[in-house]
Design an enzyme around this catalytic site. Structure first.
Site, PDB file in Angstrom:
ATOM      1  N   HIS A 101       3.834  -2.161   3.178  1.00  7.65           N
ATOM      2  CA  HIS A 101       3.822  -0.817   2.610  1.00  7.65           C
ATOM      3  C   HIS A 101       5.105  -0.545   1.828  1.00  7.65           C
ATOM      4  CE1 HIS A 101       0.785  -0.515   5.784  1.00  7.65           C
ATOM      5  NE2 HIS A 101       0.275   0.487   5.091  1.00  7.65           N
ATOM      6  N   ASP A 152       0.820  -1.210   0.000  1.00  7.76           N
ATOM      7  CA  ASP A 152       0.000   0.000   0.000  1.00  7.76           C
ATOM      8  C   ASP A 152       0.857   1.265   0.000  1.00  7.76           C
ATOM      9  OD1 ASP A 152      -2.099  -1.756   0.290  1.00  7.76           O
ATOM     10  OD2 ASP A 152      -2.900  -0.844   2.111  1.00  7.76           O
TER      11      ASP A 152
END
Length: 241
Positions: free
Chosen positions: A198, A47
């Site tokens: 991430h 993400d």
């Protein structure tokens, strides 16, 4: 006055706790969402990127290890780094929608919600020639309006079953620290897991506080392979491949 203030604080905490429970990935309050698959297939998802200086190194690892991944990109970051999106697409990675500015979608009026999804999708399509088919709302926040907005665009909402946490030791600069972190995360991965990591920080363009997660990926891949896992994209997982 003090008792009134204490009561107000307790009430606020109760509302917050209820909201967190409802918003949790496995909560059935707002369905349908995808949180996991089945079998020894694992989907690594990233993400908040793409981020120069993080995503490019991560892609080099995935290429070397022949591991496909799914990137939930922030629209403003995608517009800033189209070359990284082209590299993902060339590698066979999946590029999906994580909103345009990493907004909390539950808090938006309908027009603003539509704009967040459409601008991110346009950024993806401008580079790759394809539209996103999956949406991961920032923070996992979804309500009936978010699910309806995704459905109207032909997208499914995808959350996760395992989330990477913070670094366990100090500065996280040594190889043994990265390996220990990856092995702890791998121990929490079960069959059909969708793993949340991430490669950016809310699409802001700096490495932020979560870049260490990308640094642990080669050790995570090794640990999961030692468990007998194989790697798929979210689309492959949903299709049962």
């Amino acid at each position: 006055m003090l008792r009134w203030y204490a009561g107000l604080m307790i009430l606020a905490f109760g509302f917050f706790a209820l909201y967190e429970i409802v918003e949790a990935p496995r909560s059935g309050a707002f369905e349908p969402v995808v949180t996991h698959g089945s079998g020894r297939a694992i989907a690594l998802t990233f993400d908040d990127g793409p981020t120069r200086g993080v995503t490019d190194g991560l892609l080099a690892v995935l290429e070397r290890e022949h591991v496909p991944a799914t990137f939930f990109v922030v629209g403003r970051a995608a517009r800033r780094e189209p070359g990284l999106l082209r590299r993902m697409a060339a590698d066979g990675d999946e590029i999906e929608n994580h909103s345009d500015t990493h907004a909390h979608l539950n808090m938006l009026l309908p027009a603003a919600l539509d704009r967040e999804l459409d601008r991110a999708d346009a950024a993806i399509a401008a580079v790759t020639g394809r539209h996103a088919v999956y949406l991961r709302p920032p923070f996992g926040a979804r309500n009936a309006a978010v699910l309806d907005a995704a459905r109207r665009r032909g997208m499914q909402v995808v959350l996760w079953s395992v989330a990477a946490g913070g670094p366990p030791i100090g500065s996280f600069t040594r190889e043994d620290e990265r390996r220990a972190y990856a092995e702890e995360l791998a121990a929490r991965v079960d069959d059909g897991a969708i793993v949340l990591l991430h490669d950016g920080d809310r699409g802001r363009g700096d490495t932020g506080e979560l870049a260490f997660q990308a640094e642990a990926v080669p050790y995570l891949i090794s640990a999961l392979r030692a468990h007998g896992d194989r790697f798929v994209t979210v689309a492959q997982m949903v299709a049962g491949r």
